[in-house]
Design an enzyme around this catalytic site. Structure first.
Site, PDB file in Angstrom:
ATOM      1  N   GLY A 178       0.813  -1.219   0.000  1.00 21.57           N
ATOM      2  CA  GLY A 178       0.000   0.000   0.000  1.00 21.57           C
ATOM      3  C   GLY A 178       0.840   1.260   0.000  1.00 21.57           C
ATOM      4  N   GLY A 179       0.550   2.138   0.985  1.00 21.09           N
ATOM      5  CA  GLY A 179       1.274   3.406   1.076  1.00 21.09           C
ATOM      6  C   GLY A 179       2.770   3.198   1.237  1.00 21.09           C
ATOM      7  N   GLY A 413      15.528   9.471 -35.740  1.00 19.91           N
ATOM      8  CA  GLY A 413      14.950  10.100 -34.548  1.00 19.91           C
ATOM      9  C   GLY A 413      15.807   9.847 -33.321  1.00 19.91           C
ATOM     10  N   ALA A 414      16.464   8.686 -33.319  1.00 20.70           N
ATOM     11  CA  ALA A 414      17.285   8.345 -32.161  1.00 20.70           C
ATOM     12  C   ALA A 414      18.514   9.254 -32.079  1.00 20.70           C
ATOM     13  CB  ALA A 414      17.690   6.882 -32.212  1.00 20.70           C
TER      14      ALA A 414
END
Ligand code: HXC
Length: 523
Positions: A178-179, A413-414
């Site tokens: 959880g937390g 793009g790389a």
């Protein structure tokens, strides 16, 4: 705890009362539970603090804090409120630490437990020092209901607002739920101990009742899962002590806060050590993979590289090292895994690391050998555009000194995603083995000259000719260098000296950005 003593007591009795109360707090959940903890190969909350900090430096705070009561907490004892908090030093530098005590109500977090934690988080922010959380907690204390949720809220809020102001490091040393996992997820680094620590938002029992899935602690959220599959954790170690020494090592690369520079570590490794070994490691044949790790080890001080997330998204390598004693963050393609192509996970991993370096004034060295983003339906549908954009964003946003060294190919793009000149690199170097183009010569020739190749008398001869043509035009560093996209093509053997000199040149760099509340990074 009710008072055992009365007004008018002798000083010795008052001291005895204090010691008796302190002893009770220090005993935590008692010998039986501590023995169980040790039998599981774990240290106790206080032993962990002693292992983490410089000897004798711990100053405890909130020692006598007690839980707030409430109907379901009537008669429940929680010595120390299930967490030990305070300050100490690591390599002489002040840090704040909280260490959850699993022997006290499973280290669960109630309102006053949270108050102890937020107290030291606030002190850390005010004094500009790192916060280290030693997590071993079953999450929100069920008996305290909304108060415990509120306690987590107060911690998460501080994790977020102090993010980037002071380093926050989380060690996961037990079954955290959880937390107890969301707070670490908001911090800069998560280190786990293999075989004795787990992270999940709900445990195996709840999962079984909701989805009917049968799963063990390990399968659900062990260190293996989080350092190899989910990418939630950054580093895995063998046992508590190794994790805690890992925290110390990690901190050595980071400053105390966002105003400072990381500490300098003297080295006997000469600045001008020549790197002849690189000539053996990296061959001119673009299709021949090599170990980028070996390149990194050859370049950096004493061959020491602290790799972050070494087992997740292995097609990109990120981590800390030093050049001439100064801390640097390294981002490098790994030609041995998926030819070093950029994937969703690789983009996330690199973007996060670049941002971490930028927060804490760690200069970034980018080593480029990349053919592009990985093509494919799976990557497109899972959002490579959104994730790849994070890398572009992170590099452009970062104002720390940034040097890019193109070791071999840098395509498409790389080329931009790996911090080209236009994306904000301060200095770009290339080796003679480098090639900068929109794509590899074979692919380019097949697309651009398809008609000529197909209609040729000898298509294969024509293809070879066109490939050679394209290679001549782009498959080298000199075209990009002639246009100023590369500052210099450097001898491989001189790389270490060049990098150290260039980072020294950039040390006082300042770069401002237009006013904004904060950027809107693609997530
Ligand atoms: C109070 C708790 C507790 C809890 C365990 N204990 N969980 N007490 N609140 N949440 C107590 C047990 O009663 C026991 O007390 C001791 O801690 C040790 O627990 P065990 O179950 O015996 O240990 P173990 O078998 O090792 O299992 C550990 C565990 C399991 C996997 C963590 O205890 C568990 O699943 N607990 C519940 C986890 C959970 O759902 N937490 C709430 C998450 S919600 P004794 O006296 O016997 O020693 C949350 C909200 C925030 O955190 C969410 C933010 C987004």
């Amino acid at each position: 705890m009710a008072r055992m003593t009365q007004p008018g007591m002798e000083l010795q009795e008052l001291i005895a009362e204090m010691e008796q109360r302190r002893g009770k707090v220090e005993a935590g959940g008692g010998k039986e539970r501590q023995d169980k903890q040790r039998a599981g190969g774990k240290l106790t909350a206080r032993e962990r603090i002693d292992t983490l900090l410089d000897p004798g430096s711990f100053l405890e705070m909130g020692t006598f804090v007690e839980h707030r009561g409430g109907r379901l907490m009537q008669g429940v004892e929680a010595p120390g409120e299930g967490v030990v908090t305070g300050r100490g030093t690591i390599d002489g530098r002040q840090v704040f630490v909280f260490s959850q005590d699993f022997t006290v109500l499973g280290g669960s977090l109630g309102k006053m437990n949270a108050a102890k934690v937020t107290k030291i988080m606030d002190l850390a922010a005010k004094t500009g020092c790192p916060v280290i959380g030693l997590n071993d907690s079953a999450g929100a204390r069920i008996q305290e209901g909304v108060d415990s949720l509120s306690g987590y809220g107060e911690i998460f809020y501080r994790n977020a607002i102090y993010s980037g102001a002071v380093p926050q490091i989380s060690a996961i040393l037990g079954p955290c739920a959880g937390g107890a996992v969301y707070s670490p997820a908001l911090t800069d680094f998560i280190l786990m101990s293999g075989g004795s620590s787990y992270m999940f938002i709900t445990g195996p029992e709840v999962i079984k009742s909701v989805t009917r899935e049968d799963v063990t602690f390990d399968q659900l959220g062990g260190a293996d899962v989080h350092t190899r599959k989910s990418g939630v954790a950054h580093l895995e170690y063998d046992g508590d002590e190794a994790v805690l020494l890992g925290v110390r090592e990690l901190l050595s690369y980071l400053p105390q806060n966002a105003h400072e520079h990381p500490p300098v570590k003297e080295t006997s490794d000469p600045v001008s050590r020549r790197n002849e070994r690189l000539l053996e490691i990296v061959q001119p044949d673009q299709r021949k993979p090599y170990a980028m790790h070996e390149v990194i080890h050859e370049l950096v001080d004493d061959g020491t590289f602290l790799e972050i997330q070494p087992n997740w998204a292995k097609n990109i390598v990120v981590g800390f090292a030093r050049l001439g004693g100064h801390s640097v963050g390294i981002v490098a393609n790994n030609p041995r895994v998926m030819a070093g192509t950029l994937t969703i996970d690789a983009s996330d991993k690199a973007a996060r690391f670049i941002r971490t370096c930028d927060c804490y004034n760690v200069p970034v060295l980018t080593l480029v050998d990349v053919t592009g983003f990985l093509p494919g339906v799976a990557q497109e549908h899972a959002g490579i555009i959104r994730h790849g954009a994070k890398m572009l964003y992170a590099y452009a946003e970062a104002t720390v000194p940034k040097i890019t060294l193109i070791t071999r190919k840098s395509y498409g793009g790389a080329y931009l995603a790996m911090n080209s000149r236009d994306m904000g690199a301060d200095v770009v170097y290339a080796w003679p083995t480098a090639a900068v183009a929109v794509m590899g010569a074979e692919g380019a020739a097949n697309i651009v000259y398809r008609r000529e190749i197909n209609s040729a008398e000898n298509p294969e001869a024509m293809r070879a000719e066109k490939i050679a043509d394209y290679k001549d035009a782009f498959d080298n560093p000199y075209v990009a260098a002639s246009k100023g996209y590369i500052d210099d093509v450097i001898p491989m053997e001189d790389s270490r000296a060049r990098l150290i000199q260039t980072f020294a040149m950039l040390r006082d760099k300042e770069e401002t950005r237009p006013y904004k509340k904060h950027g809107n990074m693609p997530l």
